[in-house]
Design a protein around this motif. Sequence first.
Motif, PDB file in Angstrom:
ATOM      1  N   HIS A  93      34.220  30.461  41.283  1.00  8.99           N
ATOM      2  CA  HIS A  93      33.744  31.850  41.305  1.00  8.99           C
ATOM      3  C   HIS A  93      34.671  32.726  42.146  1.00  8.99           C
ATOM      4  O   HIS A  93      34.970  33.867  41.766  1.00  8.99           O
ATOM      5  CB  HIS A  93      32.321  31.918  41.858  1.00  8.99           C
ATOM      6  N   VAL A  94      35.137  32.186  43.271  1.00  5.95           N
ATOM      7  CA  VAL A  94      36.043  32.949  44.131  1.00  5.95           C
ATOM      8  C   VAL A  94      37.347  33.237  43.389  1.00  5.95           C
ATOM      9  O   VAL A  94      37.847  34.372  43.400  1.00  5.95           O
ATOM     10  CB  VAL A  94      36.314  32.189  45.453  1.00  5.95           C
ATOM     11  N   LEU A  95      37.895  32.221  42.726  1.00  2.00           N
ATOM     12  CA  LEU A  95      39.137  32.423  41.980  1.00  2.00           C
ATOM     13  C   LEU A  95      38.950  33.404  40.832  1.00  2.00           C
ATOM     14  O   LEU A  95      39.833  34.229  40.565  1.00  2.00           O
ATOM     15  CB  LEU A  95      39.653  31.079  41.456  1.00  2.00           C
ATOM     16  N   ARG A  96      37.806  33.329  40.161  1.00  2.00           N
ATOM     17  CA  ARG A  96      37.530  34.261  39.066  1.00  2.00           C
ATOM     18  C   ARG A  96      37.470  35.690  39.612  1.00  2.00           C
ATOM     19  O   ARG A  96      38.005  36.620  39.004  1.00  2.00           O
ATOM     20  CB  ARG A  96      36.218  33.890  38.378  1.00  2.00           C
ATOM     21  N   HIS A  97      36.838  35.879  40.768  1.00  4.95           N
ATOM     22  CA  HIS A  97      36.759  37.220  41.380  1.00  4.95           C
ATOM     23  C   HIS A  97      38.156  37.698  41.775  1.00  4.95           C
ATOM     24  O   HIS A  97      38.516  38.857  41.524  1.00  4.95           O
ATOM     25  CB  HIS A  97      35.843  37.167  42.597  1.00  4.95           C
ATOM     26  N   GLN A  98      38.941  36.818  42.401  1.00  6.21           N
ATOM     27  CA  GLN A  98      40.290  37.203  42.809  1.00  6.21           C
ATOM     28  C   GLN A  98      41.156  37.546  41.603  1.00  6.21           C
ATOM     29  O   GLN A  98      41.958  38.481  41.657  1.00  6.21           O
ATOM     30  CB  GLN A  98      40.935  36.077  43.628  1.00  6.21           C
ATOM     31  N   LEU A  99      40.989  36.809  40.516  1.00  7.53           N
ATOM     32  CA  LEU A  99      41.737  37.114  39.297  1.00  7.53           C
ATOM     33  C   LEU A  99      41.340  38.477  38.749  1.00  7.53           C
ATOM     34  O   LEU A  99      42.193  39.270  38.342  1.00  7.53           O
ATOM     35  CB  LEU A  99      41.488  36.031  38.242  1.00  7.53           C
ATOM     36  N   GLY A 100      40.047  38.777  38.770  1.00  7.41           N
ATOM     37  CA  GLY A 100      39.585  40.091  38.313  1.00  7.41           C
ATOM     38  C   GLY A 100      40.156  41.215  39.159  1.00  7.41           C
ATOM     39  O   GLY A 100      40.600  42.246  38.628  1.00  7.41           O
ATOM     40  N   VAL A 101      40.186  41.015  40.476  1.00  7.62           N
ATOM     41  CA  VAL A 101      40.755  42.026  41.372  1.00  7.62           C
ATOM     42  C   VAL A 101      42.243  42.204  41.084  1.00  7.62           C
ATOM     43  O   VAL A 101      42.751  43.328  41.018  1.00  7.62           O
ATOM     44  CB  VAL A 101      40.512  41.628  42.848  1.00  7.62           C
ATOM     45  N   ALA A 102      42.946  41.094  40.886  1.00  2.41           N
ATOM     46  CA  ALA A 102      44.382  41.166  40.616  1.00  2.41           C
ATOM     47  C   ALA A 102      44.660  41.872  39.284  1.00  2.41           C
ATOM     48  O   ALA A 102      45.599  42.674  39.184  1.00  2.41           O
ATOM     49  CB  ALA A 102      44.989  39.765  40.604  1.00  2.41           C
ATOM     50  N   ILE A 103      43.853  41.596  38.277  1.00  2.00           N
ATOM     51  CA  ILE A 103      44.038  42.257  36.977  1.00  2.00           C
ATOM     52  C   ILE A 103      43.790  43.751  37.103  1.00  2.00           C
ATOM     53  O   ILE A 103      44.552  44.569  36.565  1.00  2.00           O
ATOM     54  CB  ILE A 103      43.109  41.619  35.919  1.00  2.00           C
ATOM     55  N   ASN A 104      42.737  44.141  37.817  1.00  2.00           N
ATOM     56  CA  ASN A 104      42.444  45.565  38.013  1.00  2.00           C
ATOM     57  C   ASN A 104      43.569  46.257  38.767  1.00  2.00           C
ATOM     58  O   ASN A 104      43.962  47.383  38.431  1.00  2.00           O
ATOM     59  CB  ASN A 104      41.116  45.743  38.738  1.00  2.00           C
ATOM     60  N   ARG A 105      44.088  45.592  39.789  1.00  2.00           N
ATOM     61  CA  ARG A 105      45.183  46.169  40.574  1.00  2.00           C
ATOM     62  C   ARG A 105      46.433  46.325  39.694  1.00  2.00           C
ATOM     63  O   ARG A 105      47.121  47.342  39.747  1.00  2.00           O
ATOM     64  CB  ARG A 105      45.482  45.281  41.781  1.00  2.00           C
TER      65      ARG A 105
END
Length: 104
Positions: free
Chosen positions: A50-62
Motif C-alpha cells: 500500500h505504501v509503494l502504491r501511494h508513493q507511485l501515485g504521488v510520483a505519477i502526479n508529480r
Amino acid sequence: MSNMFTSRNPAGVAVAQTGAIFGVLAAGAVNAHMSGLQAMRAARESNNSHVLRHQLGVAINRAQDLCDLATTQASEIEQLRAENARLRAASATYLAAARRRVAA
C-alpha cells in the motif's frame, strides 16, 4: 502408557507423562508462534504494498505536473522568441532610419 499409581517406577511415569504434555504444549506454542510470524509478514508485505502504491501515485502526479509545467514553459519560450525576433527587426529598422538621418 502406564498408570503412575500402579507402576513400579511412578517417578519415571510422571516424568514421561509430564514430558509428553509439555512436548505437545511446546509444539502447539511453536506452531502458534510460526503462524503469528507468517501473519505478521503478510501484514507487513500488504502494508508495504500500500505504501509503494501511494508513493507511485504521488510520483505519477508529480511527473504529470512537471510535464504540464514544461509544456507551458516551452510555449512561453516560443512566444518570447517570436517577440524577440519582432523586436530585433523593429530595432534594426529604427537603427537604419536613425543612421540615414545622421548621414543626411
